[in-house]
Design a protein around this motif. Structure first.
Motif, PDB file in Angstrom:
ATOM      1  N   THR A   1      84.969   9.700  19.406  1.00  0.00           N
ATOM      2  CA  THR A   1      86.372   9.277  19.456  1.00  0.00           C
ATOM      3  C   THR A   1      86.571   7.997  20.262  1.00  0.00           C
ATOM      4  O   THR A   1      87.647   7.419  20.254  1.00  0.00           O
ATOM      5  N   GLY A   2      85.551   7.572  20.989  1.00  0.00           N
ATOM      6  CA  GLY A   2      85.668   6.377  21.818  1.00  0.00           C
ATOM      7  C   GLY A   2      84.429   6.213  22.661  1.00  0.00           C
ATOM      8  O   GLY A   2      83.516   7.059  22.638  1.00  0.00           O
ATOM      9  N   ALA A   3      84.359   5.122  23.399  1.00  0.00           N
ATOM     10  CA  ALA A   3      83.175   4.823  24.198  1.00  0.00           C
ATOM     11  C   ALA A   3      82.960   5.883  25.287  1.00  0.00           C
ATOM     12  O   ALA A   3      83.846   6.146  26.102  1.00  0.00           O
ATOM     13  N   HIS A   4      81.791   6.485  25.285  1.00  0.00           N
ATOM     14  CA  HIS A   4      81.385   7.438  26.321  1.00  0.00           C
ATOM     15  C   HIS A   4      79.907   7.760  26.132  1.00  0.00           C
ATOM     16  O   HIS A   4      79.317   7.435  25.090  1.00  0.00           O
ATOM     17  N   LEU A   5      79.302   8.392  27.121  1.00  0.00           N
ATOM     18  CA  LEU A   5      77.924   8.872  27.001  1.00  0.00           C
ATOM     19  C   LEU A   5      77.926  10.387  26.920  1.00  0.00           C
ATOM     20  O   LEU A   5      78.481  11.068  27.795  1.00  0.00           O
ATOM     21  N   HIS A   6      77.328  10.894  25.853  1.00  0.00           N
ATOM     22  CA  HIS A   6      77.100  12.339  25.744  1.00  0.00           C
ATOM     23  C   HIS A   6      75.699  12.613  26.298  1.00  0.00           C
ATOM     24  O   HIS A   6      74.706  12.088  25.792  1.00  0.00           O
ATOM     25  N   PHE A   7      75.615  13.439  27.333  1.00  0.00           N
ATOM     26  CA  PHE A   7      74.357  13.697  28.048  1.00  0.00           C
ATOM     27  C   PHE A   7      74.031  15.183  27.984  1.00  0.00           C
ATOM     28  O   PHE A   7      74.859  16.023  28.337  1.00  0.00           O
ATOM     29  N   GLU A   8      72.827  15.507  27.522  1.00  0.00           N
ATOM     30  CA  GLU A   8      72.382  16.901  27.416  1.00  0.00           C
ATOM     31  C   GLU A   8      71.126  17.130  28.235  1.00  0.00           C
ATOM     32  O   GLU A   8      70.286  16.234  28.382  1.00  0.00           O
ATOM     33  N   VAL A   9      70.989  18.358  28.722  1.00  0.00           N
ATOM     34  CA  VAL A   9      69.761  18.833  29.352  1.00  0.00           C
ATOM     35  C   VAL A   9      69.332  20.092  28.617  1.00  0.00           C
ATOM     36  O   VAL A   9      70.147  21.000  28.418  1.00  0.00           O
ATOM     37  N   ARG A  10      68.073  20.128  28.204  1.00  0.00           N
ATOM     38  CA  ARG A  10      67.559  21.295  27.480  1.00  0.00           C
ATOM     39  C   ARG A  10      66.359  21.876  28.204  1.00  0.00           C
ATOM     40  O   ARG A  10      65.457  21.146  28.612  1.00  0.00           O
ATOM     41  N   VAL A  11      66.370  23.192  28.359  1.00  0.00           N
ATOM     42  CA  VAL A  11      65.250  23.919  28.947  1.00  0.00           C
ATOM     43  C   VAL A  11      64.661  24.789  27.847  1.00  0.00           C
ATOM     44  O   VAL A  11      65.360  25.628  27.275  1.00  0.00           O
ATOM     45  N   ASN A  12      63.391  24.547  27.523  1.00  0.00           N
ATOM     46  CA  ASN A  12      62.745  25.247  26.406  1.00  0.00           C
ATOM     47  C   ASN A  12      63.570  25.100  25.130  1.00  0.00           C
ATOM     48  O   ASN A  12      63.750  26.040  24.369  1.00  0.00           O
ATOM     49  N   ASP A  13      64.109  23.894  24.940  1.00  0.00           N
ATOM     50  CA  ASP A  13      64.886  23.505  23.764  1.00  0.00           C
ATOM     51  C   ASP A  13      66.234  24.213  23.674  1.00  0.00           C
ATOM     52  O   ASP A  13      66.884  24.179  22.631  1.00  0.00           O
ATOM     53  N   GLN A  14      66.676  24.853  24.756  1.00  0.00           N
ATOM     54  CA  GLN A  14      67.992  25.476  24.794  1.00  0.00           C
ATOM     55  C   GLN A  14      68.898  24.664  25.714  1.00  0.00           C
ATOM     56  O   GLN A  14      68.545  24.388  26.860  1.00  0.00           O
ATOM     57  N   PRO A  15      70.095  24.246  25.254  1.00  0.00           N
ATOM     58  CA  PRO A  15      70.999  23.465  26.108  1.00  0.00           C
ATOM     59  C   PRO A  15      71.451  24.261  27.328  1.00  0.00           C
ATOM     60  O   PRO A  15      71.794  25.440  27.231  1.00  0.00           O
ATOM     61  N   VAL A  16      71.442  23.601  28.485  1.00  0.00           N
ATOM     62  CA  VAL A  16      71.960  24.183  29.720  1.00  0.00           C
ATOM     63  C   VAL A  16      72.910  23.173  30.350  1.00  0.00           C
ATOM     64  O   VAL A  16      72.945  22.001  29.961  1.00  0.00           O
ATOM     65  N   ASP A  17      73.667  23.601  31.316  1.00  0.00           N
ATOM     66  CA  ASP A  17      74.645  22.730  31.949  1.00  0.00           C
ATOM     67  C   ASP A  17      73.937  21.660  32.785  1.00  0.00           C
ATOM     68  O   ASP A  17      73.261  21.994  33.770  1.00  0.00           O
ATOM     69  N   PRO A  18      74.063  20.386  32.423  1.00  0.00           N
ATOM     70  CA  PRO A  18      73.399  19.331  33.200  1.00  0.00           C
ATOM     71  C   PRO A  18      73.852  19.292  34.654  1.00  0.00           C
ATOM     72  O   PRO A  18      73.072  18.968  35.548  1.00  0.00           O
ATOM     73  N   ALA A  19      75.140  19.621  34.899  1.00  0.00           N
ATOM     74  CA  ALA A  19      75.675  19.532  36.253  1.00  0.00           C
ATOM     75  C   ALA A  19      74.992  20.506  37.195  1.00  0.00           C
ATOM     76  O   ALA A  19      74.882  20.242  38.396  1.00  0.00           O
ATOM     77  N   THR A  20      74.507  21.636  36.687  1.00  0.00           N
ATOM     78  CA  THR A  20      73.882  22.641  37.552  1.00  0.00           C
ATOM     79  C   THR A  20      72.367  22.626  37.477  1.00  0.00           C
ATOM     80  O   THR A  20      71.705  23.230  38.322  1.00  0.00           O
ATOM     81  N   ASN A  21      71.806  21.962  36.486  1.00  0.00           N
ATOM     82  CA  ASN A  21      70.365  22.038  36.272  1.00  0.00           C
ATOM     83  C   ASN A  21      69.610  20.727  36.452  1.00  0.00           C
ATOM     84  O   ASN A  21      68.388  20.740  36.512  1.00  0.00           O
ATOM     85  N   ALA A  22      70.292  19.606  36.513  1.00  0.00           N
ATOM     86  CA  ALA A  22      69.579  18.339  36.576  1.00  0.00           C
ATOM     87  C   ALA A  22      70.209  17.317  37.508  1.00  0.00           C
ATOM     88  O   ALA A  22      69.504  16.584  38.201  1.00  0.00           O
ATOM     89  N   LEU A  23      71.522  17.215  37.523  1.00  0.00           N
ATOM     90  CA  LEU A  23      72.181  16.167  38.306  1.00  0.00           C
ATOM     91  C   LEU A  23      72.043  16.421  39.808  1.00  0.00           C
ATOM     92  O   LEU A  23      71.883  17.567  40.239  1.00  0.00           O
ATOM     93  N   PRO A  24      72.094  15.374  40.613  1.00  0.00           N
ATOM     94  CA  PRO A  24      72.037  15.561  42.072  1.00  0.00           C
ATOM     95  C   PRO A  24      73.149  16.492  42.542  1.00  0.00           C
ATOM     96  O   PRO A  24      74.296  16.371  42.107  1.00  0.00           O
ATOM     97  N   THR A  25      72.815  17.437  43.427  1.00  0.00           N
ATOM     98  CA  THR A  25      73.805  18.393  43.918  1.00  0.00           C
ATOM     99  C   THR A  25      74.476  17.847  45.170  1.00  0.00           C
ATOM    100  O   THR A  25      73.820  17.655  46.194  1.00  0.00           O
ATOM    101  N   PRO A  26      75.791  17.595  45.121  1.00  0.00           N
ATOM    102  CA  PRO A  26      76.475  17.045  46.296  1.00  0.00           C
ATOM    103  C   PRO A  26      76.709  18.109  47.357  1.00  0.00           C
ATOM    104  O   PRO A  26      76.793  19.301  47.065  1.00  0.00           O
ATOM    105  N   GLY A  27      76.800  17.675  48.612  1.00  0.00           N
ATOM    106  CA  GLY A  27      77.154  18.591  49.685  1.00  0.00           C
ATOM    107  C   GLY A  27      78.621  18.946  49.615  1.00  0.00           C
ATOM    108  O   GLY A  27      79.421  18.289  48.937  1.00  0.00           O
ATOM    109  N   LEU A  28      79.014  20.024  50.308  1.00  0.00           N
ATOM    110  CA  LEU A  28      80.397  20.488  50.287  1.00  0.00           C
ATOM    111  C   LEU A  28      81.138  19.991  51.525  1.00  0.00           C
ATOM    112  O   LEU A  28      80.620  20.051  52.653  1.00  0.00           O
ATOM    113  N   SER A  29      82.354  19.516  51.305  1.00  0.00           N
ATOM    114  CA  SER A  29      83.221  19.127  52.419  1.00  0.00           C
ATOM    115  C   SER A  29      83.730  20.394  53.112  1.00  0.00           C
ATOM    116  O   SER A  29      83.520  21.513  52.639  1.00  0.00           O
ATOM    117  N   LYS A  30      84.442  20.221  54.246  1.00  0.00           N
ATOM    118  CA  LYS A  30      84.972  21.372  54.970  1.00  0.00           C
ATOM    119  C   LYS A  30      85.961  22.161  54.102  1.00  0.00           C
ATOM    120  O   LYS A  30      85.969  23.388  54.106  1.00  0.00           O
TER     121      LYS A  30
END
Length: 444
Positions: A384-413
């Motif tokens: 529908t417009g300019a963007h990047l679709h990013f996938e992470v697959r484990v054993n060829d099954q899609p998983v959530d990139p935010a929880t499985n590959a991307l850097p995990t940020p620390g939590l604020s107070k």
């Protein structure tokens, strides 16, 4: 001699014997001896006559069982069946004992059904039948080659079979599982009917600390995860919300925390990241505009399972490899447009779609390092417009990139306080599972 006196002697003796108290004692003392003598006489007589009176004979006869008939019950119920390699819808229905000729004729002749009813290995086919094998409905998620899975429904309307991909209202419910291992973790999780995507998420949560395959018999896994339910039947899985693994007597726990409406990560009981993840994200400083999971498709207006995340970025923004790997695909496709796939290890791959163009020297079979430019944000393919679709697959099954590959940020107070509140609720679920006896915990 008076013989009449002799006749009275026995009478007098009997009278004295009855009236004398010592006589009764003597009779009482003799009773056991008399009983023994009697018993001996009976037993001895029985011993001599038993072989002649009792004769045994063995009789063998075949009995015909009554013919079994399916009941005429019209009660309908939903059944789930995993799609295997080489399966078609008709083959799966055969395996489930569906004998509805009208439905089969629709599957074979309808051009709409042929276009929609394409199955992927590992998918779940959900069918509604009765005891007689009549088919009333069928549902499954179908890949559309664009990082989306379409909910396909086959149902009878006004006496006619129809296949559709109409929007539906699905709800999220929590599902719990408790498993004490008697064999390998993969086999036990599959036997407990934990969905494939949840199993893949689980395998990655603690991958920085240990491999799931290292668990031994006696170790225990407790899970809380989301199940998407439509019309009383599960159609997909969401996030793995909480997990505790008792491994060699040591407890490992992880809790999902949503950073916003589109992304989240796993933290331990103290709020520290469980998984390190890649060193960087594919598009620097870009926000996630569409997260992983079920959503309404913006073009087709139908319920879709988003197999990755979308980054909102302007056309031409560089896309970099988040980690070292091998380029296994560099191509142009109808749905994904310009697409690149990188294999980072034996089980983990990443995919980048809708790119305007490829980076210099990016070719299938080549190698990339973390930070190398592999392409540029665009809107090629079904987009529908300019963007990047990013996938992470484990054993060829899609998983959530935010929880499985991307850097995990620390939590604020503030986030840490929110995390503690959610953790208490999920910890209560895990504690309840942990206290269930083993023979009960494994019954679903």
């Amino acid at each position: 001699m008076d013989y009449r006196k002799l006749l009275h002697i026995p009478q007098k003796c009997a009278s004295r014997l009855v009236n004398h108290h010592l006589s009764w004692l003597g009779i009482a003392a003799c009773l056991p001896l008399l009983g023994t003598a009697t018993a001996f006489a009976v037993a001895n007589g029985a011993k001599e006559t038993l072989p002649e009176q009792v004769r045994q004979q063995q009789v063998i006869e075949r009995l015909a069982l009554p013919e079994f008939h399916f009941s005429d019950s019209q009660t309908r119920y939903w059944r789930d069946e995993a799609v295997k390699r080489g399966d078609t819808v008709a083959r799966v229905l055969n395996r489930l004992g569906v004998r509805d000729n009208e439905a089969r004729a629709f599957l074979y002749t309808s051009p709409v059904a042929k276009d929609l009813l394409k199955l992927k290995v590992g998918a779940t086919l959900t069918v509604q039948t009765n005891d007689a094998g009549e088919l009333f409905g069928l549902r499954f998620l179908q890949d559309d080659d664009n990082g989306e899975q379409l909910l396909v429904a086959l149902e009878k309307r006004d006496g006619k079979w129809q296949a559709s991909a109409d929007p539906v209202a699905a709800e999220s419910v929590e599902t719990v599982r408790s498993i004490t291992l008697k064999r390998g973790a993969a086999a036990e999780l599959a036997a407990a009917r934990v969905p494939a995507d949840i199993r893949n998420q689980l395998s990655e949560v603690f991958s920085d600390q240990f491999e799931l395959s290292s668990l031994k018999p006696g170790d225990r896994i407790n899970l809380v995860y989301e199940t998407m339910v439509y019309a009383g039947s599960s159609i997909a899985s969401g996030n793995l919300l909480a997990v505790s693994i008792e491994r060699a007597g040591k407890l490992h726990q992880a809790f999902y925390f949503a950073h916003d409406s589109e992304s989240g990560a796993y933290y331990d009981s103290e709020g520290k990241p469980v998984k390190k993840g890649f060193s960087r994200q594919p598009v620097a400083s870009a926000r996630i505009s569409s997260g992983f999971g079920l959503r309404m498709h913006p073009i087709l207006r139908s319920l879709r399972m988003h197999s990755g995340i979308d980054y909102a970025a302007s056309a031409g923004t560089p896309i970099v490899a988040p980690a070292d790997g091998e380029l296994v695909k560099v191509a142009r496709e109808n749905g994904y447009g310009n697409v690149v796939m990188i294999r980072h290890n034996a089980k983990l791959t990443t995919l980048y779609a809708h790119m305007r163009g490829f980076g210099k020297g990016i070719q299938a079979g080549g190698k990339v390092k973390a930070g190398d430019v592999i392409g540029y944000v665009g809107s090629t393919g079904r987009s529908t417009g300019a963007h990047l679709h990013f996938e992470v697959r484990v054993n060829d099954q899609p998983v959530d990139p935010a929880t499985n590959a991307l850097p995990t940020p620390g939590l604020s107070k503030t986030q840490l306080a929110q995390f503690d509140a959610k953790k208490q609720v999920l910890s209560a679920r895990l504690d309840l599972l942990q206290n269930i006896p083993v023979n009960v915990a494994q019954i679903d």
